[in-house]
Each structure stands twice: as structure tokens, then as C-alpha cells.
Design a protein around this motif. Structure first.
Motif, short mmCIF file in Angstrom:
data_model
loop_
_atom_site.label_atom_id
_atom_site.label_comp_id
_atom_site.label_asym_id
_atom_site.label_seq_id
_atom_site.Cartn_x
_atom_site.Cartn_y
_atom_site.Cartn_z
N LYS A 75 0.92 -1.35 -0.12
CA LYS A 75 0.15 -0.26 0.18
C LYS A 75 1.02 1.36 0.43
CE LYS A 75 -4.11 -2.29 2.43
NZ LYS A 75 -4.52 -2.40 3.31
N GLY A 76 1.98 0.96 0.69
CA GLY A 76 3.23 2.27 0.26
C GLY A 76 3.31 2.84 1.32
N VAL A 77 2.99 2.81 2.12
CA VAL A 77 3.31 3.34 3.84
C VAL A 77 3.67 2.52 5.03
CG1 VAL A 77 0.44 4.01 3.67
CG2 VAL A 77 0.70 1.97 4.75
N VAL A 78 4.66 1.90 4.65
CA VAL A 78 5.87 1.69 5.49
C VAL A 78 6.68 1.11 3.83
CG1 VAL A 78 4.76 0.34 7.08
CG2 VAL A 78 5.15 -1.49 4.82
N GLU A 79 8.15 1.49 4.59
CA GLU A 79 9.23 1.06 3.50
C GLU A 79 10.28 -0.67 4.32
OE1 GLU A 79 11.24 4.45 2.78
OE2 GLU A 79 10.22 5.11 1.33
N ARG A 80 10.67 -0.92 3.40
CA ARG A 80 11.52 -2.27 3.69
C ARG A 80 13.53 -2.77 3.74
NH1 ARG A 80 8.49 -6.76 1.06
NH2 ARG A 80 9.40 -7.11 -0.02
N GLU A 81 13.62 -2.63 4.41
CA GLU A 81 15.62 -2.33 4.16
C GLU A 81 15.52 -4.10 4.61
OE1 GLU A 81 17.61 0.27 7.26
OE2 GLU A 81 16.34 1.07 5.67
N ARG A 82 16.72 -4.63 3.61
CA ARG A 82 17.28 -5.32 4.09
C ARG A 82 17.73 -5.48 4.98
NH1 ARG A 82 16.11 -10.88 4.00
NH2 ARG A 82 15.17 -10.75 0.64
N SER A 83 17.70 -6.64 6.24
CA SER A 83 18.50 -6.85 7.17
C SER A 83 18.82 -7.89 7.46
CB SER A 83 17.95 -6.06 8.21
OG SER A 83 18.83 -5.79 9.57
N GLY A 84 19.99 -8.28 7.47
CA GLY A 84 20.79 -9.76 7.25
C GLY A 84 19.50 -10.64 6.61
N ARG A 85 18.98 -12.01 7.23
CA ARG A 85 18.03 -12.64 6.32
C ARG A 85 16.41 -12.17 6.73
NH1 ARG A 85 18.75 -18.06 8.61
NH2 ARG A 85 17.19 -18.90 6.95
N SER A 86 16.39 -11.01 6.99
CA SER A 86 14.96 -10.14 7.06
C SER A 86 14.86 -8.87 6.54
CB SER A 86 14.50 -11.20 8.61
OG SER A 86 15.06 -10.11 9.10
N GLY A 125 -3.16 8.60 6.94
CA GLY A 125 -2.56 8.53 5.84
C GLY A 125 -3.33 7.09 4.90
N LEU A 126 -3.58 6.17 5.54
CA LEU A 126 -3.35 4.83 5.64
C LEU A 126 -4.94 5.07 5.81
CD1 LEU A 126 -3.26 1.59 5.95
CD2 LEU A 126 -3.62 1.89 8.56
N ALA A 127 -5.86 5.35 6.40
CA ALA A 127 -7.71 5.73 5.67
C ALA A 127 -7.32 6.61 4.63
CB ALA A 127 -8.23 6.31 7.30
N ALA A 128 -6.90 7.67 4.48
CA ALA A 128 -7.02 8.24 3.13
C ALA A 128 -6.73 7.26 1.88
CB ALA A 128 -6.13 9.36 2.75
N LEU A 129 -5.67 6.50 1.93
CA LEU A 129 -5.97 5.02 0.84
C LEU A 129 -6.75 4.23 1.15
CD1 LEU A 129 -2.23 4.11 2.15
CD2 LEU A 129 -3.23 5.55 -0.36
N ARG A 130 -7.38 3.95 2.22
CA ARG A 130 -8.75 2.93 2.39
C ARG A 130 -9.72 3.34 1.61
NH1 ARG A 130 -7.95 1.93 8.15
NH2 ARG A 130 -6.11 0.18 7.81
N MET A 131 -9.99 5.14 1.60
CA MET A 131 -10.97 5.59 1.21
C MET A 131 -11.07 5.58 -0.57
SD MET A 131 -11.42 8.71 3.68
CE MET A 131 -12.55 9.96 3.38
#
Length: 134
Positions: A64-75, A86-92
Motif C-alpha cells: 500500500k506504500g505506507v511502510v518501507e523495508r530494507e534488507r537487514s540480514g536474512r529479514s 494516510g492509511l485511512a485516506a488510502l482506504r477511502m
């Protein structure tokens, strides 16, 4: 008979409402002092939530584009990029995008707003239009 219903079976925990778990995960990420792993989020949510459930929610939020992730070891290490509004606006927007007659949906939405909310919406639209003119 605490913790049991009349049939003797243990009560089921309360089910979260639609989007409630996503909001809780996002809130925890916003409180995090730095990018965190899913285990960190799971610990803060408590309630016996499965690690795989946390990963599923984090992945959905990433799509949904509301969190980012970056590789950290195996996770991954996760960071919030939006807040709960912002999450509520995405739902709307998702609901609006699913409808064939956007104008009718928006018109119904606006006419159902209490006067204070309608005024706020008009002010926000005017401010957005002013920003677009700059």
C-alpha cells in the motif's frame, strides 16, 4: 464460569475490526526509534499474535506504500512512511476507485457530511487549489 461460555468451551478472543490490526502495526512502527524487524513489532502488539500474521500485515502495508523495508540480514527492517490518517485516506481512495460512478459516490459522501466537516473539506480543497496555482 469465567472465561467459558454456557457450552463449557473457552471464549474466543475478540476479533479485530477490518483494518484495525494494520492501524496498530503502523502505530507501533511510528513509535519505533529506528527501522525495526517484525519480531519487535510482534512483541509490542502482544496478545499472542503469530509472527507470520505480523509479516503478512507488514507486507500488505508495504504494498500500500505506507511502510518501507530494507534488507537487514536474512529479514527486513521496517519503517512507517505514512500515519494512520494516510492509511485511512488510502482506504477511502480504494473504495472510490472500486466504484463506476465516482461523481455520484463523491456527491453522496459530501451531502452526508455534517456541516463542520463539509466546511473543512471545502477549505482543504480551496487550499489545495491555491497551492496548485503557485
Amino acid at each position: 464460569m469465567t472465561g467459558q461460555n454456557q457450552g463449557g468451551a473457552a471464549r474466543q478472543p475478540r476479533r479485530r475490526g477490518q483494518g484495525e490490526l494494520e492501524s496498530q502495526v503502523l502505530a507501533e512502527l511510528r513509535r519505533a526509534p529506528h527501522p525495526v524487524n517484525a519480531g519487535w513489532v510482534q512483541e509490542r502488539l502482544g496478545g499472542g499474535l503469530a509472527y507470520t500474521t505480523v509479516i503478512t500485515i507488514l507486507t500488505r502495508l508495504h504494498v500500500k506504500g505506507v511502510v518501507e523495508r530494507e534488507r537487514s540480514g536474512r529479514s527486513f527492517a521496517w519503517t512507517a512512511t505514512a500515519d494512520e490518517s494516510g492509511l485511512a485516506a488510502l482506504r477511502m481512495r480504494k473504495v472510490l476507485d472500486a466504484e463506476a460512478d465516482r461523481e455520484a459516490v463523491l456527491a453522496s459522501f459530501v451531502t452526508a457530511l455534517p456541516p463542520g466537516d463539509e466546511r473543512l473539506l471545502r477549505d482543504l480543497l480551496a487550499a489545495a487549489a491555491d497551492e496548485g496555482e503557485d
